[in-house]
Design a protein around this motif. Sequence first.
Motif, PDB file in Angstrom:
ATOM      1  N   ASP A  58       0.814  -1.219   0.000  1.00 44.15           N
ATOM      2  CA  ASP A  58       0.000   0.000   0.000  1.00 44.15           C
ATOM      3  C   ASP A  58       0.844   1.264   0.000  1.00 44.15           C
ATOM      4  O   ASP A  58       0.300   2.371   0.043  1.00 44.15           O
ATOM      5  CB  ASP A  58      -0.920   0.015   1.225  1.00 44.15           C
ATOM      6  CG  ASP A  58      -1.945  -1.096   1.180  1.00 44.15           C
ATOM      7  OD1 ASP A  58      -2.440  -1.401   0.080  1.00 44.15           O
ATOM      8  OD2 ASP A  58      -2.242  -1.668   2.245  1.00 44.15           O
ATOM      9  N   ASN A 158      -6.897  -1.124   5.762  1.00 39.83           N
ATOM     10  CA  ASN A 158      -6.746  -1.700   4.427  1.00 39.83           C
ATOM     11  C   ASN A 158      -7.993  -2.447   3.950  1.00 39.83           C
ATOM     12  O   ASN A 158      -7.980  -3.028   2.874  1.00 39.83           O
ATOM     13  CB  ASN A 158      -5.527  -2.621   4.383  1.00 39.83           C
ATOM     14  CG  ASN A 158      -4.247  -1.839   4.492  1.00 39.83           C
ATOM     15  OD1 ASN A 158      -4.118  -0.777   3.890  1.00 39.83           O
ATOM     16  ND2 ASN A 158      -3.308  -2.322   5.278  1.00 39.83           N
ATOM     17  N   LYS A 168      -9.990   1.571  -0.530  1.00 41.63           N
ATOM     18  CA  LYS A 168      -9.630   1.137   0.814  1.00 41.63           C
ATOM     19  C   LYS A 168     -10.085   2.216   1.799  1.00 41.63           C
ATOM     20  O   LYS A 168     -10.092   3.407   1.473  1.00 41.63           O
ATOM     21  CB  LYS A 168      -8.122   0.925   0.925  1.00 41.63           C
ATOM     22  CG  LYS A 168      -7.661  -0.288   0.151  1.00 41.63           C
ATOM     23  CD  LYS A 168      -6.210  -0.537   0.386  1.00 41.63           C
ATOM     24  CE  LYS A 168      -5.820  -1.793  -0.385  1.00 41.63           C
ATOM     25  NZ  LYS A 168      -4.485  -2.212  -0.073  1.00 41.63           N
TER      26      LYS A 168
END
Length: 175
Positions: A58, A158, A168
Motif C-alpha cells: 500500500d 486496508n 480502501k
Amino acid sequence: MACPCGNKQTYQECCEPFILGKSLPETAEQLMRSRYSAYTVVALDYLRDSLAPEGRKDFDAAATRKWAESTKWKKLSILSTQKGTSNDSKGTVEFCAFFETNGDDLQLHEVAEFRKEKDGHWVYVDGDAHTHPANENVEESHSRPETFVRTEAKVGRNDPCSCGSGKKFKKCCGA
C-alpha cells in the motif's frame, strides 16, 4: 549537521547509516527516529523498506514524496516507549512530529507499533495517528484516552471502505 530526529549526534553518526543501509536500528525507537529523519531527507526507499511486508503493497511513493517535500519538518519528540529494546520482538513508540505544511503549524501525535523480523531488523507495523494544531499541548499532556469498547467489527485501514466506494478505508472515509 544535527540529526533531524533530535538526538545530540550528527545526522551522519545517528540516522544516516540506517537510511543508507550501512547498519540496522537495534531498537524500535531507533527505527522510529530514522523514519522521521527519512521523511526530512525524502528517503523513499528507506521509508518503504522499513515498513512491515504486509504494509509495503500500500506504500504510495508519489504521495509520500509530495508530502515529504512540501513539508517543513521542525521537531520530533518521543513521549514514551514500551518494550522495543534489542531483546524484544515487539515495541511501541508514542511520539509527536512537529511540521509545517500549507502555512499551517501542525503536530502528528502517534502511537506506533513495531516488530522485529526473524532476520533481526525492526519494521513499522501500524500506528494510531492524529494531527493537531502545533499549539495544542499534546506533547506535555499525553495521557491515554479512556478505553473504548466496540459493539461492531473494526474496519481495518486496508479493508474496503464501508461507504461502498470500492476504495480502501484509509484512502476514503478514513483519510
